[in-house]
Design a protein around this motif. Structure first.
Motif, PDB file in Angstrom:
ATOM      1  N   GLN A   1       0.825  -1.211   0.000  1.00 24.99           N
ATOM      2  CA  GLN A   1       0.000   0.000   0.000  1.00 24.99           C
ATOM      3  C   GLN A   1       0.858   1.260   0.000  1.00 24.99           C
ATOM      4  N   ARG A   2       1.905   1.264   0.816  1.00 23.69           N
ATOM      5  CA  ARG A   2       2.788   2.435   0.846  1.00 23.69           C
ATOM      6  C   ARG A   2       3.503   2.623  -0.489  1.00 23.69           C
ATOM      7  N   SER A   3       3.945   1.554  -1.088  1.00 26.86           N
ATOM      8  CA  SER A   3       4.662   1.642  -2.359  1.00 26.86           C
ATOM      9  C   SER A   3       3.771   2.138  -3.487  1.00 26.86           C
ATOM     10  N   LEU A   4       2.543   1.618  -3.524  1.00 28.64           N
ATOM     11  CA  LEU A   4       1.657   1.886  -4.658  1.00 28.64           C
ATOM     12  C   LEU A   4       0.730   3.079  -4.451  1.00 28.64           C
ATOM     13  N   GLY A   5       0.425   3.403  -3.191  1.00 23.71           N
ATOM     14  CA  GLY A   5      -0.525   4.478  -2.927  1.00 23.71           C
ATOM     15  C   GLY A   5      -1.933   4.128  -3.375  1.00 23.71           C
ATOM     16  N   VAL A   6      -2.247   2.857  -3.380  1.00 17.90           N
ATOM     17  CA  VAL A   6      -3.547   2.370  -3.832  1.00 17.90           C
ATOM     18  C   VAL A   6      -4.506   2.263  -2.643  1.00 17.90           C
ATOM     19  N   ALA A   7      -5.794   2.444  -2.902  1.00 18.82           N
ATOM     20  CA  ALA A   7      -6.801   2.303  -1.848  1.00 18.82           C
ATOM     21  C   ALA A   7      -6.796   0.873  -1.305  1.00 18.82           C
ATOM     22  N   ARG A   8      -7.066   0.743  -0.007  1.00 17.26           N
ATOM     23  CA  ARG A   8      -7.040  -0.572   0.650  1.00 17.26           C
ATOM     24  C   ARG A   8      -7.968  -1.579  -0.012  1.00 17.26           C
ATOM     25  N   ASN A   9      -9.180  -1.132  -0.390  1.00 16.66           N
ATOM     26  CA  ASN A   9     -10.136  -2.074  -0.978  1.00 16.66           C
ATOM     27  C   ASN A   9      -9.652  -2.580  -2.341  1.00 16.66           C
ATOM     28  N   ILE A  10      -9.021  -1.718  -3.109  1.00 16.04           N
ATOM     29  CA  ILE A  10      -8.505  -2.143  -4.421  1.00 16.04           C
ATOM     30  C   ILE A  10      -7.332  -3.097  -4.223  1.00 16.04           C
ATOM     31  N   LEU A  11      -6.440  -2.748  -3.308  1.00 16.55           N
ATOM     32  CA  LEU A  11      -5.299  -3.626  -3.029  1.00 16.55           C
ATOM     33  C   LEU A  11      -5.772  -4.986  -2.534  1.00 16.55           C
ATOM     34  N   SER A  12      -6.733  -5.001  -1.622  1.00 14.64           N
ATOM     35  CA  SER A  12      -7.277  -6.279  -1.118  1.00 14.64           C
ATOM     36  C   SER A  12      -7.844  -7.110  -2.252  1.00 14.64           C
ATOM     37  N   ASP A  13      -8.589  -6.467  -3.143  1.00 18.14           N
ATOM     38  CA  ASP A  13      -9.191  -7.169  -4.281  1.00 18.14           C
ATOM     39  C   ASP A  13      -8.127  -7.775  -5.184  1.00 18.14           C
TER      40      ASP A  13
END
Length: 148
Positions: A44-56
């Protein structure tokens, strides 16, 4: 309801690959996994992506057998995501994307990250697709044999 008519995409390995890992987040997760990232927070820190998108995307990659979840290597209660052998076999795809980007998306002399051989410290040479006899293959020297 009539049965769905198959499309030519269903027989195409490129279509199936892009359908699975072709979105930017999935490819960048795989890239980060090759760089040694294993934990949700690190991705998450590396990509700056929302948690829900990363989880998916992580779930999709685990379900596809590209990543596996395991207990944290440091003994904490965390779970880590590690590349499976199937995931590791994506390395040439990530390298090909990297090398295309180096050739076409940076100005001459512009700084960018560099993939180096751990043994020599030298940059990894440009990948080339070759035939059985060692000849370099290009798009015009190949064709796709379609499913009929």
């Amino acid at each position: 309801m009539s049965p769905r008519k198959p499309t030519t995409n269903e027989f195409c390995p490129v279509f199936r690959c892009v359908d699975l890992i072709g979105d930017r987040w999935s490819l960048l997760i795989v890239r980060d996994a090759f760089d040694g990232m294993r934990r949700f927070g690190d991705f998450q820190r590396s990509l700056g992506v929302a948690r829900n998108i990363l989880s998916d995307r992580l779930k999709k990659l685990v379900d596809a057998g590209i990543l596996a979840m395991q207990c944290a290597s440091d003994g904490t209660a965390y779970q880590e995501y590690v590349l499976t052998s199937k995931g590791e076999s994506l390395f040439p795809i990530v390298v090909a994307l990297r090398q295309w980007g180096e050739q076409h998306l940076f100005e001459p002399g512009e700084r960018h990250s560099l993939l180096v051989d751990n043994r020599t410290g030298e940059p990894v040479p440009f990948m080339a697709l070759t035939a059985q006899d060692g000849q370099v293959l290009t798009a015009v020297s190949t064709r796709v044999k379609k499913v009929e």
